[in-house]
Every structure is written in C-alpha cells, then in structure tokens.
Design an enzyme around this catalytic site. Sequence first.
Site, mmCIF file in Angstrom:
data_model
loop_
_atom_site.group_PDB
_atom_site.id
_atom_site.type_symbol
_atom_site.label_atom_id
_atom_site.label_comp_id
_atom_site.label_asym_id
_atom_site.label_seq_id
_atom_site.Cartn_x
_atom_site.Cartn_y
_atom_site.Cartn_z
ATOM 1 N N CYS A 184 0.843 -1.206 0.000
ATOM 2 C CA CYS A 184 0.000 0.000 0.000
ATOM 3 C C CYS A 184 0.880 1.258 0.000
ATOM 4 O O CYS A 184 1.857 1.337 0.740
ATOM 5 C CB CYS A 184 -0.898 -0.020 1.230
ATOM 6 S SG CYS A 184 -1.980 1.409 1.311
ATOM 7 N N CYS A 231 0.520 0.285 10.390
ATOM 8 C CA CYS A 231 0.095 -0.755 9.447
ATOM 9 C C CYS A 231 1.256 -1.505 8.786
ATOM 10 O O CYS A 231 2.079 -0.908 8.086
ATOM 11 C CB CYS A 231 -0.789 -0.133 8.369
ATOM 12 S SG CYS A 231 -1.390 -1.383 7.213
ATOM 13 N N CYS A 256 -19.362 -6.411 3.856
ATOM 14 C CA CYS A 256 -18.713 -5.168 4.278
ATOM 15 C C CYS A 256 -17.401 -5.051 3.514
ATOM 16 O O CYS A 256 -16.717 -6.058 3.299
ATOM 17 C CB CYS A 256 -18.445 -5.207 5.781
ATOM 18 S SG CYS A 256 -17.586 -3.732 6.380
HETATM 19 S S1 SF4 Z 1 -4.109 1.033 6.964
HETATM 20 FE FE1 SF4 Z 1 -2.499 -0.034 5.771
HETATM 21 S S2 SF4 Z 1 -3.590 -0.801 3.991
HETATM 22 FE FE2 SF4 Z 1 -4.914 0.769 4.888
HETATM 23 S S3 SF4 Z 1 -4.370 2.679 3.863
HETATM 24 FE FE3 SF4 Z 1 -3.041 2.563 5.673
HETATM 25 S S4 SF4 Z 1 -1.143 1.570 4.958
HETATM 26 FE FE4 SF4 Z 1 -2.747 1.178 3.422
#
Ligand code: SF4
Length: 337
Positions: A67, A74, A142
């Site tokens: 991401c 994360c 969801c």
């Molecule tokens: S929580 Fe993780 S997967 Fe979601 S936008 Fe942030 S970095 Fe990306």
Amino acid sequence: MSTVQSVQLTEITPHPSVEYWSVCKVEALYETPFLELVYRAAQVHREYFNPQAIQLSTLMSIKTGGCPEDCGYCPQSARYQTGVQNQQLLDVDEIIAKAKIAKSRGAGRFCMGAAWRGPKPKDMGKVTQIIKAVKELGLETCGTFGLLQDGMAEELKEAGLDYYNHNLDTAPEHYHEVIGTRRFDDRLSTLGKVRKAGLKVCCGGIVGMNETRKERAGLIASLANLDPQPESVPINQLVKVEGTPLVEAEDLDWTEFVRTIAVARITMPKSYVRLSAGRQGMTEEMQAMCFMAGANSIFYGDKLLVTGNPEEDGDQLLMAKLDLEPETEENRKILER
Ligand code: SF4
C-alpha cells in the site's frame, strides 16, 4: 480547529439529530470511577441490545500489502519492512470458498479488506463482482477499500454491499502524528459519500498509538458526533508490528482500553461496538470486561488482515464460558434506529 468543529464542517452533519458530545464531555465520562463507568455502560447496553448476543464478523484480506499510504500502525504499507507478503486482488472463487467456510462457522457478516489508498476505477469491475457473489451466499457484506472517488460508493451499493468500513483512525489533533499521506478530513469526505449512497457505516479507530486520553476522547467525540452515528464501531488496540513506526508505542493499561469501550457504548448506544484488532493480546478476563462494558461484536477467524486473531475454537470456548451466543435474527434486540 477543535475536534468537534472539524466534524461539524462536513456535509455529514447538516442537521444534527444525535446528542452532541464535546471532547470535554467525553473526557468527563472517561474520568468516571472505573466500575461505575462499566456499570453505566452495561445499563445502556441492555437498553438497546440483548447482552448475551454477540455479532460475529469474519474479515478477509482480498488484496494484501504494497500500500502506498504511510499509516504508522500498518504492516501493509510498502514503506515499512514488515515481512508481509504482497498479494494482488484475489479471484472471486477463492474469496467465495472462504466466505462459505465463514458462514458455516456462524459468521453473519463477511468483511473484505484491500490494502489500497483507494480503489482505482479499473478495480471496480472485479470488486463489484466479488461483492455480488458473497451477497448471493446470504451473508451481509462489508468492504474496506480506502478513500472512494465520486460514484464508487453508489457502484458498491448497487453490487449489494451493506457496510463500508472506513475508520477515523485517531483524533484529528493526533492524525498527523500517525499518518502523513492523507488528512482526517479526507476520511470524513469518504464517509459522507458512503452515507449519501445509502450504505451503512462501520467506523471506529485505534487506541494505544501514543495518543493522550484527551485525544482518545477526541476520537470518540468525532465518532459519536457523526450524524447518523455509525452502525458499527470497531475499537482496535494497536498491534505493534516490527518494522512499523509505532512498534515502540507505549502500552495502554487494560483499564484504559475497557474505559474506551464503555465510553463508546454510552456515547453510541445503538451502535455495535466491536472488539477488534488487539484481541489476541487480551486475557479472557479482559475480554469479558469489555463485553460487560458494552462490546457486542467481534471478528471471528484466525487472521485479522495480516495480524493474528484468537483461534475460532478459543472464541467458542470463551463465549460458552460467558454464556454468550452468536447474534441471530431471533435473539437480536435493538430498538428501531
Ligand atoms: S491502513 Fe495499511 S492498507 Fe490501509 S491505507 Fe493505511 S497503509 Fe494502506
């Protein structure tokens, strides 16, 4: 700008019809003596829900890692070395096979997460195909796919999506400490699109990210002042993953987490309050206290996107010990919203 002003400035709350929660008022709730706070939350819980019924959701990562966002909590961010294996958007068949297993084990809702800043228009065809197929199994659906462009929420609704998950993450004042690639208001904007399309909202946040109690109160006030309030409110405890910037975050005392659950229950009496990430690190006693304080939903299954979750057998045993049962149409009790 204060927490509450920034919430009111959005198109979500043109005519507030829910009780207004200032950050100070929420902080005062946090300061209630612990057992008194849990007792009050338990009373509110019983007013709107069957306290023996726990809504079970299963969460599956349908696109993992890589991401571009920089969320400090994360492990799926491409910016951190966390050992997460990237996985492109899975095929419909693979997702359906998992959804069938989830249904056979009692899940009423199937949540699908994709590690994106947001879906691109070219992703929408496959995403809507997946949603249609899961919906046909008779499960609630969801999705958590990140920021939505105009028209995407309508496409998701049309495909049969019931809920869209989009967390506020943390208080507006603390947001820039955790995430640099988007703003708190970007989240509110997507939530506005989701509501406008007629989707139900699943929206919560994460605690234990070095925020102050006032900032935790700011997160809860921001959630409680959404109008209408979210149908589901996941409260996550940070799971510290090696390689992420928050790996050294200070531990939150368990009582502070339980207080957060209780405060969420009191301020959002008709919402499902979900005990979400971080449950694996909680003792059975702590989880029981969370249920007492008004949590009435859990993620069920052995993976929570890419971090662990208590094994299903363990969940079943705990629910049996506490005389809790999966929520069904029959045992649900909630007043009309
Ligand atoms: S929580 Fe993780 S997967 Fe979601 S936008 Fe942030 S970095 Fe990306």
